[in-house]
Write a protein that holds these residues in place. Structure first.
Motif, short mmCIF file in Angstrom:
data_model
loop_
_atom_site.label_atom_id
_atom_site.label_comp_id
_atom_site.label_asym_id
_atom_site.label_seq_id
_atom_site.Cartn_x
_atom_site.Cartn_y
_atom_site.Cartn_z
N GLY A 67 0.87 -1.00 0.09
CA GLY A 67 0.03 0.11 -0.06
C GLY A 67 0.69 1.22 -0.04
N HIS A 68 2.00 1.18 0.72
CA HIS A 68 2.79 2.51 0.88
C HIS A 68 3.27 2.64 -0.58
CE1 HIS A 68 2.59 2.41 5.11
NE2 HIS A 68 3.14 1.41 5.22
N ARG A 69 3.70 1.70 -1.39
CA ARG A 69 4.64 1.91 -2.80
C ARG A 69 3.32 2.41 -3.53
NH1 ARG A 69 3.94 -0.76 -7.19
NH2 ARG A 69 2.83 -2.58 -6.08
N LEU A 70 2.10 1.93 -3.50
CA LEU A 70 1.15 2.48 -4.33
C LEU A 70 0.65 3.79 -4.16
CD1 LEU A 70 -1.24 -0.73 -4.36
CD2 LEU A 70 0.17 0.03 -6.17
N ILE A 71 0.57 4.09 -2.94
CA ILE A 71 0.37 5.51 -2.50
C ILE A 71 1.67 6.54 -3.22
CG2 ILE A 71 0.16 7.34 -0.71
CD1 ILE A 71 -1.32 5.24 1.00
N GLY A 72 2.80 6.03 -3.07
CA GLY A 72 3.74 6.73 -3.67
C GLY A 72 3.74 7.10 -4.91
N GLU A 73 3.19 5.83 -5.58
CA GLU A 73 3.16 6.06 -7.05
C GLU A 73 1.81 6.80 -7.42
OE1 GLU A 73 2.74 2.11 -8.41
OE2 GLU A 73 4.69 1.52 -8.31
N ALA A 74 0.85 7.05 -6.59
CA ALA A 74 -0.28 7.76 -6.85
C ALA A 74 0.32 9.33 -6.53
CB ALA A 74 -1.42 7.41 -5.91
N LEU A 75 0.93 9.48 -5.46
CA LEU A 75 1.23 10.99 -5.11
C LEU A 75 2.45 11.39 -6.32
CD1 LEU A 75 2.23 10.63 -1.57
CD2 LEU A 75 0.15 11.91 -2.81
N GLN A 76 3.21 10.54 -6.91
CA GLN A 76 4.21 10.61 -8.03
C GLN A 76 3.50 11.45 -9.29
OE1 GLN A 76 6.34 7.53 -9.69
NE2 GLN A 76 8.14 8.55 -9.40
N ASP A 77 2.33 10.77 -9.47
CA ASP A 77 1.34 11.14 -10.62
C ASP A 77 0.68 12.61 -10.36
OD1 ASP A 77 -0.17 10.61 -13.07
OD2 ASP A 77 -1.67 10.70 -11.84
N MET A 78 0.34 12.48 -8.95
CA MET A 78 -0.75 13.66 -8.46
C MET A 78 0.19 15.00 -8.58
SD MET A 78 -3.09 11.76 -5.72
CE MET A 78 -3.81 10.34 -6.30
N TRP A 79 1.56 14.79 -7.91
CA TRP A 79 2.19 15.92 -8.15
C TRP A 79 2.93 16.38 -9.37
CZ3 TRP A 79 4.65 14.06 -2.65
CH2 TRP A 79 3.82 14.38 -1.69
N GLY A 80 3.13 15.63 -10.00
CA GLY A 80 3.59 15.63 -11.60
C GLY A 80 2.36 16.47 -12.20
N LYS A 81 1.28 16.73 -11.93
CA LYS A 81 0.36 17.40 -12.51
C LYS A 81 0.74 19.00 -12.06
CE LYS A 81 -3.17 14.03 -12.71
NZ LYS A 81 -4.61 13.52 -12.19
N LEU A 82 1.27 19.23 -11.10
CA LEU A 82 2.07 20.55 -10.58
C LEU A 82 3.28 20.88 -11.59
CD1 LEU A 82 1.44 20.36 -6.86
CD2 LEU A 82 -0.06 21.46 -8.65
N GLY A 83 3.94 19.81 -12.16
CA GLY A 83 5.18 19.90 -12.64
C GLY A 83 6.24 19.38 -11.63
N VAL A 84 5.78 18.92 -10.62
CA VAL A 84 6.62 18.69 -9.61
C VAL A 84 7.18 17.04 -9.70
CG1 VAL A 84 7.13 18.42 -6.86
CG2 VAL A 84 6.05 20.10 -7.75
N LYS A 85 8.52 16.73 -9.64
CA LYS A 85 9.09 15.50 -10.02
C LYS A 85 9.22 14.93 -8.68
CE LYS A 85 10.94 16.64 -14.37
NZ LYS A 85 12.12 16.71 -15.40
N ILE A 86 9.13 13.60 -8.49
CA ILE A 86 9.14 12.82 -7.54
C ILE A 86 10.13 11.55 -7.53
CG2 ILE A 86 8.02 11.88 -5.49
CD1 ILE A 86 7.93 14.59 -5.42
N ASN A 87 10.90 11.32 -6.90
CA ASN A 87 11.69 9.96 -7.06
C ASN A 87 11.18 9.02 -5.80
OD1 ASN A 87 13.14 10.62 -9.46
ND2 ASN A 87 14.62 11.68 -8.16
N LEU A 88 10.68 7.70 -6.09
CA LEU A 88 10.34 7.17 -4.69
C LEU A 88 11.67 6.30 -4.34
CD1 LEU A 88 6.98 5.79 -6.24
CD2 LEU A 88 7.33 7.87 -4.92
N VAL A 89 11.80 6.30 -3.24
CA VAL A 89 12.76 5.54 -2.78
C VAL A 89 12.44 4.69 -1.38
CG1 VAL A 89 15.29 5.84 -1.36
CG2 VAL A 89 14.24 7.18 -2.89
N PHE A 90 12.23 3.45 -1.37
CA PHE A 90 11.95 2.50 -0.39
C PHE A 90 12.88 2.23 0.77
CE2 PHE A 90 13.71 -0.67 -3.12
CZ PHE A 90 14.23 -1.56 -2.18
N ARG A 91 12.18 2.46 2.05
CA ARG A 91 13.24 2.07 3.22
C ARG A 91 12.67 1.16 3.97
NH1 ARG A 91 16.59 4.46 0.90
NH2 ARG A 91 17.78 6.32 1.56
#
Length: 416
Positions: A387-411
């Motif tokens: 679930g954490h990964r899926l939320i990260g991917e969703a945020l990556q797409d949503m913030w991309g609509k602002l032109g903000v780039k996100i790199n997902l890093v798991f820990r």
């Protein structure tokens, strides 16, 4: 014994839910042992140091505070048989039950609570939940106004009236611990059955890291006659697929996580049951970092989250989109009213398109139109849950609509 399966989906914007239900199968209860899964190897099960849900689940089986919570979340006497509260609501005088004992047979005394609470606020302990004691006088000075005039009496002086104080005394961090054991073994005391001495309903009798923790009924517990299974075997797993397979095979009768893509398949089965849990899933921003120290940038990112999509397509378990940080289910100062109803929302979570447009405007006001000038940010998530990964991917797409780039890093080991 009937099978039980539970799912705690920590992908909700207001509160996550436990899903559990009953079906038929006798597997997993041989020899009076109930086999369950609530997570992987805990980071710690020291009551003062733990800040994870799975760790708390283990702790409350081995320890008990002055009060505990019943099945409805209402505080009821635990180690204390009663409490007297002063007229101004600032002095609590707890009287312990007669004959209380630790799992090794030594008596539980009021001083054990005094020691444990002060240990929890000691900077050397570095407890995440030390702040929960700040309602007690002496917190800022580093010595709580909690006294033990005799072995059966605990007196607590609060700074002011705290209507929820009895609930606090049921929280794991408020459990008593043994001074002699901790001084002798240090942090290692909470890693071995022989030194992990508690005052609760069960005691740890076997601990195989990476495999399981077995607990057995504590014969010295004051309410021993009303306990359930003789043994509880906490099978340690962090792979939702493996957890589901173990449940299907009857190796465990309860699990709090299954793969997200299995939710639709299971949600209508009798083994799958929905249970409410108070909590808020949130994103923490590193405000010490350039750009993220700008409140307008953070506000834009917050508004650009489509919470309804997340709870509908990822949560899939009845979660509610959050319009503010404090979740549904907490009463206001007037207990007949909900805090969320009185406090209102920061934004309308149902108006995603409107929120997104406002987010674009705010980001432009901050000097970064369409994300221009902002670097790519790292988004850290706990890899132990899909679930954490899926939320990260969703945020990556949503913030991309602002032109903000996100790199997902798991820990591994990030708390959830």
């Amino acid at each position: 014994m009937r099978k039980r399966i539970a799912l705690l989906v920590a992908i909700v914007m207001v509160f996550s839910l436990v899903l559990s239900a009953c079906g038929g199968n006798a597997g997993g209860t041989k020899g009076g042992t109930l086999a369950v899964n609530v997570g992987s190897d805990p980071d710690t099960i020291d009551p003062a140091l733990n800040s994870a849900v799975d760790g708390a689940t283990l702790i409350i089986h081995v320890f008990e505070g002055l009060y505990t919570l019943d099945k409805n979340g209402v505080p009821v006497p635990g180690q204390a048989k009663d409490v007297q509260i002063s007229d101004d609501g600032t002095v609590y005088t707890f009287t312990l039950r007669d004959g209380l004992k630790w799992s090794d047979g030594k008596p539980v005394t009021a001083s054990d609570f005094v020691y444990a609470w002060n240990r929890a606020i000691d900077p050397e302990t570095a407890a995440d939940y030390a702040y929960m004691f700040e309602v007690i006088e002496g917190y800022e000075e580093g010595k709580l106004n909690v006294t033990a005039p005799d072995d059966k009496t605990v007196v607590v002086k609060l700074k002011n009236r705290v209507p929820y104080f009895l609930e606090l005394t049921a929280f794991p961090a408020f459990s008593p611990v043994r001074k002699d054991i901790i001084e002798q073994h240090g942090d290692a005391w909470a890693t071995k059955p022989e030194t992990y001495i508690g005052n609760g309903p069960y005691k740890v009798t076997e601990w195989v890291p990476g495999s399981h923790i077995t607990m057995t009924k504590n014969e010295n517990y004051w309410n021993y006659k009303n306990l359930g299974m003789q043994n509880i075997k906490f099978v340690l797993m962090d792979d939702p697929g493996a957890q589901l397979n173990a449940f299907i095979k009857g190796e465990i009768l309860f699990t709090d996580d299954i793969p997200n893509d299995e939710i639709d398949t299971w949600k209508d089965k009798p083994e799958f049951h929905l249970e409410g849990q108070l909590g808020t899933y949130y994103v923490s921003f590193n405000t010490q970092r350039e750009y993220l120290n700008n409140p307008k940038v953070r506000q834009a990112l917050i508004l650009a989250v489509d919470r309804e999509f997340i709870v509908r397509e990822i949560g899939k378990a009845g979660q509610v989109p959050a319009g503010a940080f404090v979740p549904i289910g907490l009463s206001d100062a007037d207990p007949s009213k909900e805090f969320r109803d009185v406090g209102g929302n920061y934004y309308d979570p149902s108006d995603y398109e409107g929120n997104l447009e406002k987010a674009k405007q705010i980001l432009a006001e901050a000097g970064y139109p369409n994300g221009q000038g902002l670097p790519a940010f790292e988004y850290l998530y706990n890899s132990e849950s899909e679930g954490h990964r899926l939320i990260g991917e969703a945020l990556q797409d949503m913030w991309g609509k602002l032109g903000v780039k996100i790199n997902l890093v798991f820990r591994n080991g990030l708390h959830s």
